[in-house]
Design an enzyme around this catalytic site. Structure first.
Site, PDB file in Angstrom:
ATOM      1  CE1 TYR A 135      -3.202   2.912   0.451  1.00  0.00           C
ATOM      2  CE2 TYR A 135      -3.654   2.145   2.680  1.00  0.00           C
ATOM      3  CZ  TYR A 135      -3.910   3.009   1.636  1.00  0.00           C
ATOM      4  OH  TYR A 135      -4.872   3.971   1.779  1.00  0.00           O
ATOM      5  CE  LYS A 163      -6.054   1.355  -1.535  1.00  0.00           C
ATOM      6  NZ  LYS A 163      -5.588   2.719  -1.186  1.00  0.00           N
TER       7      LYS A 163
END
Length: 297
Positions: A135, A163
């Site tokens: 992330y 992500k």
């Protein structure tokens, strides 16, 4: 864990002033997502205020969600923590409670080096026994991944996707290409930052990690499905229709806006965790009026 792709919908985590998760409210938020057929649910993401919840409440939220979703949709669960050992325990908790994958950001107080971040991901992936999505959220963590670092971490066992913050639309082609060139073939790179994501999907992004998708799954699925079908102009047109919502997100923050919307929609009554404050009544009225004028579902 199925490959990360398509629409990953990120709801809020409703809780009371003491940080106890509202189980009924969470179920009401999750059911429309599963019914709409989103490709995954991002529980306890930044919109899910994972950093403000205790370990027990995070574990409880996963258990509630796993029961509510009942295997219909994969659960991607935020496990970020300041300490590596705490992130490992959160990964183990999430897996035991029914998570399919973990979402790991390099949360820190002291700025981290690239070597420290890579070691953090390797340790949590190995010891947490849960597939991990890297992330990259520099606006929150103040750590910015380079494509090269993402590429190195992607080669570690147990890292299954990334992500990333979507680049500005004009830079989407080059930004997505640089990331895809850095990671192993077939490694999924998805994007967040709803107002910028459509161009990143068109440029080859594998997934949209969506705040709006946590409330309006069918609207967001329509954009994703148009991209997959090669209908790029339709995807752009659908995205353009949502510009008033994106303006609200940019102006007031997507987190605060979706808290207001969840209550306006009758899904739950929850305020963001303090010190974050609810939006002023006049702003809530602006949000309500804007959403009434849009075709959202």
């Amino acid at each position: 864990m199925p490959a990360i792709s398509g629409l990953s919908a990120f709801p809020i985590t409703p809780s009371d002033a003491d940080g106890r998760v509202d189980s009924d409210g969470l179920r009401r938020l999750l059911e429309p997502l599963a019914a709409a057929g989103v490709d995954s649910i991002g529980l306890l993401g930044s919109t899910g205020t994972y950093a403000y919840l205790s370990r027990d409440e995070r574990r409880r939220a996963v258990a509630i969600a796993a029961e509510a979703v009942g295997g219909r949709v994969p659960l991607l669960v935020g496990i970020g923590a300041l300490r590596t050992d705490d992130a490992v325990r959160l990964a183990q908790d999430a897996r035991a409670a029914g998570a399919d994958a973990g979402l790991l950001a390099p949360v820190s107080y002291t700025p981290l080096t690239e070597a420290e971040v890579e070691a953090h991901f390797a340790a949590v992936a190995e010891e947490g026994s849960l597939p991990l999505v890297l992330y990259d959220n520099p606006a929150t963590t103040h750590f910015r991944f380079t494509p090269a670092l993402i590429g190195r971490i992607a080669c570690h066992p147990g890292i299954v996707a990334a992500k990333c913050a979507a680049p500005e639309p004009a830079a989407a082609g080059s930004g997505v290409a640089a990331l895809r060139a850095a990671v192993p073939a077939g490694f999924p790179i998805g994007f967040s930052g709803d107002w910028n994501v459509t161009e990143s999907l068109i440029a080859g992004g594998a997934a949209w990690f969506s705040v709006a998708g946590g409330l309006f799954p069918r609207t967001c699925l329509a954009i994703v499905r148009a991209v997959v079908a090669g209908e790029t102009e339709r995807a752009r047109a659908l995205n353009a229709e949502l510009e008033p919502l994106w303006t609200l997100f940019r102006t007031y923050s997507s987190l605060r806006v979706v808290y207001a919307l969840a209550e306006l929609m009758g899904l739950c009554r929850a305020e963001p965790p303090r010190p974050i404050r609810p939006l002023a009544p006049e702003v809530v009225a602006e949000i309500a009026g804007t959403v009434r004028r849009l075709s959202l579902s």
